[in-house]
Design a protein around this motif. Sequence first.
Motif, PDB file in Angstrom:
ATOM      1  N   GLU A   5      72.386 -12.844   6.986  1.00  0.00           N
ATOM      2  CA  GLU A   5      72.101 -11.672   6.166  1.00  0.00           C
ATOM      3  C   GLU A   5      72.820 -10.427   6.686  1.00  0.00           C
ATOM      4  O   GLU A   5      72.412  -9.302   6.392  1.00  0.00           O
ATOM      5  CB  GLU A   5      70.585 -11.421   6.116  1.00  0.00           C
ATOM      6  N   ASP A   6      73.881 -10.643   7.444  1.00  0.00           N
ATOM      7  CA  ASP A   6      74.693  -9.544   7.982  1.00  0.00           C
ATOM      8  C   ASP A   6      76.121  -9.739   7.476  1.00  0.00           C
ATOM      9  O   ASP A   6      76.988 -10.207   8.204  1.00  0.00           O
ATOM     10  CB  ASP A   6      74.628  -9.565   9.508  1.00  0.00           C
ATOM     11  N   GLU A  62      78.832  -8.011   6.692  1.00  0.00           N
ATOM     12  CA  GLU A  62      80.025  -7.414   7.299  1.00  0.00           C
ATOM     13  C   GLU A  62      80.377  -8.103   8.617  1.00  0.00           C
ATOM     14  O   GLU A  62      81.535  -8.446   8.868  1.00  0.00           O
ATOM     15  CB  GLU A  62      79.830  -5.912   7.518  1.00  0.00           C
ATOM     16  N   VAL A  63      79.377  -8.317   9.472  1.00  0.00           N
ATOM     17  CA  VAL A  63      79.631  -8.983  10.751  1.00  0.00           C
ATOM     18  C   VAL A  63      80.015 -10.445  10.520  1.00  0.00           C
ATOM     19  O   VAL A  63      80.881 -10.988  11.207  1.00  0.00           O
ATOM     20  CB  VAL A  63      78.429  -8.844  11.698  1.00  0.00           C
ATOM     21  N   GLY A 104      69.272 -11.178  10.289  1.00  0.00           N
ATOM     22  CA  GLY A 104      70.089  -9.979  10.244  1.00  0.00           C
ATOM     23  C   GLY A 104      70.842  -9.789  11.555  1.00  0.00           C
ATOM     24  O   GLY A 104      70.965 -10.702  12.373  1.00  0.00           O
ATOM     25  N   HIS A 105      71.304  -8.584  11.747  1.00  0.00           N
ATOM     26  CA  HIS A 105      72.165  -8.259  12.884  1.00  0.00           C
ATOM     27  C   HIS A 105      71.496  -8.460  14.241  1.00  0.00           C
ATOM     28  O   HIS A 105      72.138  -8.878  15.198  1.00  0.00           O
ATOM     29  CB  HIS A 105      72.640  -6.808  12.744  1.00  0.00           C
TER      30      HIS A 105
END
Length: 75
Positions: free
Chosen positions: A12-13, A15-16, A40-41
């Motif tokens: 769910e991140d 861009e990374v 997530g991140h």
Amino acid sequence: MAAPVLLVVGGEDPEVLRLNREAADRLKVPCHLEVVPGAGHLFEEPGALEHVARAARDWFLRPGDDAFTAGGAER
């Protein structure tokens, strides 16, 4: 870089995840991109850190194994 590489990113991140996919595609050594679904991140979601720990354990027990391939394998 001459050592096998493990990249771990939360699903769910976006861009990374994109950046890690680009990095994996450029590597010329055995590489595995582990995507943690729903994370997530910071891997704060329930079960996310356990997933990361299992992926790292498996990687260190068999870095560069045939289960992992050069150029950005992803599971």
